[in-house]
Scaffold this motif. Structure first.
Motif, PDB file in Angstrom:
ATOM      1  N   ARG A  66       0.839  -1.202   0.000  1.00  8.66           N
ATOM      2  CA  ARG A  66       0.000   0.000   0.000  1.00  8.66           C
ATOM      3  C   ARG A  66       0.875   1.253   0.000  1.00  8.66           C
ATOM      4  N   SER A  69       2.326   1.703  -3.350  1.00 11.65           N
ATOM      5  CA  SER A  69       1.311   2.205  -4.274  1.00 11.65           C
ATOM      6  C   SER A  69       1.237   3.728  -4.199  1.00 11.65           C
ATOM      7  N   SER A  72       4.360   5.185  -5.790  1.00 16.21           N
ATOM      8  CA  SER A  72       4.249   5.108  -7.251  1.00 16.21           C
ATOM      9  C   SER A  72       3.399   6.244  -7.791  1.00 16.21           C
ATOM     10  N   ARG A  73       2.323   6.552  -7.108  1.00 14.34           N
ATOM     11  CA  ARG A  73       1.479   7.674  -7.535  1.00 14.34           C
ATOM     12  C   ARG A  73       2.253   8.985  -7.495  1.00 14.34           C
ATOM     13  N   LEU A 118      -6.461   4.250  -2.021  1.00 16.57           N
ATOM     14  CA  LEU A 118      -5.528   3.145  -1.846  1.00 16.57           C
ATOM     15  C   LEU A 118      -6.325   1.949  -1.339  1.00 16.57           C
TER      16      LEU A 118
END
Length: 121
Positions: A66, A69, A72-73, A118
């Motif tokens: 998470r 993630s 990455s955004r 998320l």
């Protein structure tokens, strides 16, 4: 969000809230969590251990995924993906980098609240 922090400051110094490795800031991450990933730091975070149950290992893996993630955004914005070269002079660059990072955080947060959250841990 914290910063900008000049390059050359190592992780343990950041963790302790100072620039020389000593504990400086009572609001630093050092006082909020425990992390076994830092050698020489007596506090310990929950990391995957051999003795953990399969369910605990999966929970930890999902929490890490998470966070990745979210990272990455953030890195989808080219201004944060590569070396920051905007502005003239060190202070101006630091100020612009801080503004860009905060703007990207706001955009990513807005997306998380409006249709692209998320995943749940």
């Amino acid at each position: 969000m914290e910063g900008p922090i000049p390059c050359g400051v190592n992780d343990i110094s950041m963790y302790k809230g100072g620039f020389d490795g000593s504990v400086k800031d009572k609001g630093a991450l050092y006082y909020k969590v425990k992390d076994s990933g830092f050698v020489g730091v007596p506090k310990q975070l929950t990391t995957t251990r051999y003795a953990h149950s399969k369910e605990m290992k999966e929970l930890i893996a999902r929490a890490k995924a998470r966070q990745e993630s979210f990272n990455s955004r953030m890195s989808r914005f080219n201004v944060l993906k590569s070396r920051f070269r905007h502005g003239k002079g060190t202070q101006k660059r630091l100020d612009l980098h801080k503004s860009c990072t905060e703007a990207v955080c706001v955009i990513v947060h807005y997306g998380m609240e409006n249709g692209s959250p998320l995943f749940e841990v």
